[in-house]
Design an enzyme around this catalytic site. Sequence first.
Site, PDB file in Angstrom:
ATOM      1  N   ASP A  49       7.540   8.330   0.829  1.00  0.00           N
ATOM      2  CA  ASP A  49       8.339   8.236   2.066  1.00  0.00           C
ATOM      3  C   ASP A  49       8.786   9.640   2.447  1.00  0.00           C
ATOM      4  O   ASP A  49       9.595  10.245   1.747  1.00  0.00           O
ATOM      5  CB  ASP A  49       9.544   7.326   1.791  1.00  0.00           C
ATOM      6  CG  ASP A  49      10.571   7.378   2.921  1.00  0.00           C
ATOM      7  OD1 ASP A  49      10.182   7.705   4.057  1.00  0.00           O
ATOM      8  OD2 ASP A  49      11.759   7.090   2.643  1.00  0.00           O
ATOM      9  N   ASP A  57       5.043   6.240   4.162  1.00  0.00           N
ATOM     10  CA  ASP A  57       4.377   6.543   5.433  1.00  0.00           C
ATOM     11  C   ASP A  57       3.091   7.327   5.181  1.00  0.00           C
ATOM     12  O   ASP A  57       2.787   7.703   4.039  1.00  0.00           O
ATOM     13  CB  ASP A  57       5.335   7.298   6.374  1.00  0.00           C
ATOM     14  CG  ASP A  57       6.121   8.378   5.658  1.00  0.00           C
ATOM     15  OD1 ASP A  57       5.474   9.185   4.969  1.00  0.00           O
ATOM     16  OD2 ASP A  57       7.374   8.396   5.755  1.00  0.00           O
ATOM     17  N   ASP A 228     -10.355  -8.368   4.174  1.00  0.00           N
ATOM     18  CA  ASP A 228      -9.307  -9.290   3.740  1.00  0.00           C
ATOM     19  C   ASP A 228      -9.771 -10.739   3.883  1.00  0.00           C
ATOM     20  O   ASP A 228     -10.418 -11.093   4.878  1.00  0.00           O
ATOM     21  CB  ASP A 228      -8.084  -9.059   4.643  1.00  0.00           C
ATOM     22  CG  ASP A 228      -6.897  -9.895   4.241  1.00  0.00           C
ATOM     23  OD1 ASP A 228      -6.377  -9.657   3.147  1.00  0.00           O
ATOM     24  OD2 ASP A 228      -6.506 -10.798   5.014  1.00  0.00           O
ATOM     25  N   GLU A 288     -12.706  -9.157  -0.392  1.00  0.00           N
ATOM     26  CA  GLU A 288     -11.684  -9.846  -1.188  1.00  0.00           C
ATOM     27  C   GLU A 288     -12.262 -11.198  -1.570  1.00  0.00           C
ATOM     28  O   GLU A 288     -12.193 -12.155  -0.809  1.00  0.00           O
ATOM     29  CB  GLU A 288     -10.390 -10.033  -0.396  1.00  0.00           C
ATOM     30  CG  GLU A 288      -9.282 -10.516  -1.315  1.00  0.00           C
ATOM     31  CD  GLU A 288      -8.071 -11.118  -0.600  1.00  0.00           C
ATOM     32  OE1 GLU A 288      -7.045 -11.282  -1.282  1.00  0.00           O
ATOM     33  OE2 GLU A 288      -8.156 -11.446   0.584  1.00  0.00           O
TER      34      GLU A 288
HETATM   35  C1  NOJ Z   1      -4.971 -11.145   1.194  1.00  0.00           C
HETATM   36  C2  NOJ Z   1      -4.048  -9.958   1.165  1.00  0.00           C
HETATM   37  O1  NOJ Z   1      -4.365  -9.156   0.067  1.00  0.00           O
HETATM   38  C3  NOJ Z   1      -2.655 -10.520   1.114  1.00  0.00           C
HETATM   39  O2  NOJ Z   1      -1.694  -9.541   0.820  1.00  0.00           O
HETATM   40  C4  NOJ Z   1      -2.373 -11.215   2.416  1.00  0.00           C
HETATM   41  O3  NOJ Z   1      -1.114 -11.833   2.350  1.00  0.00           O
HETATM   42  C5  NOJ Z   1      -3.432 -12.290   2.712  1.00  0.00           C
HETATM   43  N1  NOJ Z   1      -4.766 -11.857   2.431  1.00  0.00           N
HETATM   44  C6  NOJ Z   1      -3.390 -12.694   4.152  1.00  0.00           C
HETATM   45  O4  NOJ Z   1      -3.904 -11.672   4.958  1.00  0.00           O
END
Ligand code: NOJ
Length: 569
Positions: A49, A57, A228, A288
């Site tokens: 920060d 940031d 994601d 992911e």
């Molecule tokens: C996976 C992400 O890593 C997580 O942090 C998030 O809450 C969910 N997907 C929703 O986007």
Amino acid sequence: MRCLRPLASASLLVAASFFARPANAAPATDRNWYRNAVIYEIYPRSFGDTDGNGIGDINGITKHLDYLKRLGVDAFWLTPIYPSPQVDFGYDISNYEAIDPQYGTMADFDRMMAEAKRRGLRVIMDMVLNHTSDQDPWFIESQSSKTNSKANWYIWHDGKPNGQPPNNWQSIFGHSAWTYVPARKQWYYHAFYKQQPDLNWRNPEVRKAMYAQMRFWLDKGVAGFRLDAITSLFEDIALKDEPYLSGTNAYGDKNISRIYTDNLPEVHEVLRELRKVVEPYNAILIGETYLPNVQQLAKMYGKNNDELQLPMDTQVGFINKLSVADFRAKLNDAETKINGQPPLLVFANHDNPRVLNRYADGKEDPEISKLIATILLAPGGAALIYYGQELGMTDNPPKRIEDVQDPIGKLGWPKEKGRDEERTPMQWTNSVDAGFSTAQRPWLPINPNFKTINVAAEESQPGSVLNYFKKLIQLRKDSAQLRSGEFALIASDNNDVLSFLRKTADGKAVLIACNFTGRPQTLSFDLQSHGIQGKHLRTLASSFPNANPADVSHVTLPAHGSYVAQIEP
Ligand code: NOJ
């Protein structure tokens, strides 16, 4: 248990030009850099920060790039820094082509990119394709009527005649996945919070618009994206109810099996399109991918290796107990059963308790940190380090519901305390706010163990967890065997020690052995049966001092000791 956590029930048109090479494309010569890369995950809110408001940031990341360089990583992945109402701390994006002012400006971002490039560090952005924020202009328009230009950009359905939602689908973050909007007299679907409406990936316009947003960042020179919730992109078109399982979750909902909302075959079509978006830039896709087995994981690379370059392998990293048999099986899967493609080994991230809280009962145990580091960094493939993992940072769970920031922690308290515990500020020094900030109160409290577990202290101690990570990362660069050697489990007489080899075609090999118990162990083995000739072991790295084995037939390891050695004539 959090559903996005692996501990839980498991959770066309892209004619990107192949002919014109975009100005910012990475050089084609090193397009395979990712195959044995070390990638560092930064949670920007908690890294550095610089304006003293208690929230990390972009300038705080730039400030610490020299640290990442010293650590030796190849790339860093930033969780979302786009404008967002921050309901899900950035995973609810309201503008995909800008920077959230609380993290800085586009000029700060460009400076960070330039400074990273100067140090040879690649930058990977998070890309949230499954959903936007409910404050994204697309959704604001979509929800306004059934006839607007974005009416079909999200998943809208009529409810049941009795006023109930369309079916029993549940949000991964608890309760029904449907929210009613009076203006449309319809319900929209959200796999996560209701402020995160799911996009309709069956609509070609959505795909086109999303791919354009990705190109905005590719043109800025990012090295790729971490996608994601990528397995959540599609839902069953017939809206079939999910089957119930026994028991209830932390939110009090009946457990369900997500067979109609997770990992539908259509995902692969989109992955192939995404690959075409990034390919002209020599950029990569990390997924992911919490998947139940290696067969499912292997599919994520695509039949023709034209989907993800690096789906996350959570099979190894989330075994969550020190069991040699389980690690042998899962490591062997990752190293030998994905058609020669590299796994991305992941032991920790911002959605799961930290390594020591899963492998060491929450005790601060440097030896176990080093043991996990060895299993992360000595096999082949790519490796993900979650910020602070290289220090042995541990969770700092909130004590009272009033202190919880993560909404799932409020909803699920006390069974589900949320993800604050693993997102506490990076521990740089033993001074105010651990050197993270100068604020009276950082956004999450600093873990009290920062006095001893911090970068400054560990950089000066030769035997620290941090220096062990550095050593292993350097070895991955220096040793041909650790870079590209074939993986082979060692047949041994000791089931308390995990041992394997990395060997190259010239007959050279490196031996890796990790003691999974709190007692010293001796391991005997017959390397000749693995086609390895050699009489001596030359220590490359060890988690303990004075590692000097007598000969090549056995090694002795102290409690939870880890050992890496070159086999020599
Ligand atoms: C996976 C992400 O890593 C997580 O942090 C998030 O809450 C969910 N997907 C929703 O986007």
